[in-house]
Design an enzyme around this catalytic site. Structure first.
Site, PDB file in Angstrom:
ATOM      1  N   CYS A  48       0.844  -1.199   0.000  1.00  0.00           N
ATOM      2  CA  CYS A  48       0.000   0.000   0.000  1.00  0.00           C
ATOM      3  C   CYS A  48       0.876   1.245   0.000  1.00  0.00           C
ATOM      4  O   CYS A  48       1.782   1.371   0.830  1.00  0.00           O
ATOM      5  CB  CYS A  48      -0.890  -0.026   1.241  1.00  0.00           C
ATOM      6  SG  CYS A  48      -1.846   1.477   1.474  1.00  0.00           S
ATOM      7  N   CYS A  51       0.399   3.101   3.615  1.00  0.00           N
ATOM      8  CA  CYS A  51       0.857   2.614   4.920  1.00  0.00           C
ATOM      9  C   CYS A  51       1.906   1.508   4.841  1.00  0.00           C
ATOM     10  O   CYS A  51       2.437   1.093   5.867  1.00  0.00           O
ATOM     11  CB  CYS A  51      -0.335   2.115   5.733  1.00  0.00           C
ATOM     12  SG  CYS A  51      -0.993   0.548   5.131  1.00  0.00           S
ATOM     13  N   CYS A 120      -8.237  -5.436  -9.905  1.00  0.00           N
ATOM     14  CA  CYS A 120      -7.887  -4.344 -10.812  1.00  0.00           C
ATOM     15  C   CYS A 120      -7.447  -3.163  -9.961  1.00  0.00           C
ATOM     16  O   CYS A 120      -8.274  -2.508  -9.319  1.00  0.00           O
ATOM     17  CB  CYS A 120      -9.127  -4.020 -11.640  1.00  0.00           C
ATOM     18  SG  CYS A 120      -8.856  -2.757 -12.874  1.00  0.00           S
TER      19      CYS A 120
HETATM   20 FE    FE Z   1      -2.698   1.001   3.578  1.00  0.00          FE
END
Ligand code: FE
Length: 131
Positions: A48, A51, A120
């Site tokens: 991500c 984070c 996706c």
């Molecule tokens: Fe995250």
């Protein structure tokens, strides 16, 4: 709410690029065939961009032809959050980061074996680390 990592929009803006902020925090979508990770073929892990939570392995990435990085499975079901999204007159299944709640993209049922799923994703929601 209820995520391990929670920040105000102002705090997110300090650590994300404007493009990352628009997608992760405001559920935006990058234009197809523009993302930096679309044609990435290196071995490693996608995490991500907000984070750092690890989300997808390169071994699950495939070329869907849609213009967005596509994966047939997440690293773990615990790394993502699945939510029904009825916006824009469509019924879609939204995928979010389990740790920070950031919007990553959607999942569709037209992926390859072994799962038949197509996650996706937006390039701008992901960071890639070669391993
Ligand atoms: Fe995250």
């Amino acid at each position: 709410m209820g995520h391990e990592v929670e920040k105000s929009d102002e705090e997110w803006k300090e650590i994300l690029t404007p493009e990352e902020f628009k997608i992760l925090r405001k559920k935006g979508t990058e234009p197809p065939f523009t993302g930096k990770l679309l044609h990435n073929r290196k071995k490693g892990v996608y995490s991500c961009a907000g984070c750092g939570n690890e989300l997808f392995k390169s071994s699950s990435k495939f070329d869907s032809g849609t213009g967005w990085p596509s994966f047939f499975e997440p690293i773990s079901e615990d790394s993502i959050e699945v939510k029904i999204d009825s916006s824009h007159g469509m019924k879609r299944t939204e995928i979010l980061c389990r740790t920070c709640g950031g919007h990553l993209g959607h999942v569709f049922g037209d992926g390859p074996e072994p799962t038949g799923l197509r996650y996706c994703m937006n390039s701008a929601a992901l960071h890639f680390k070669e391993k």
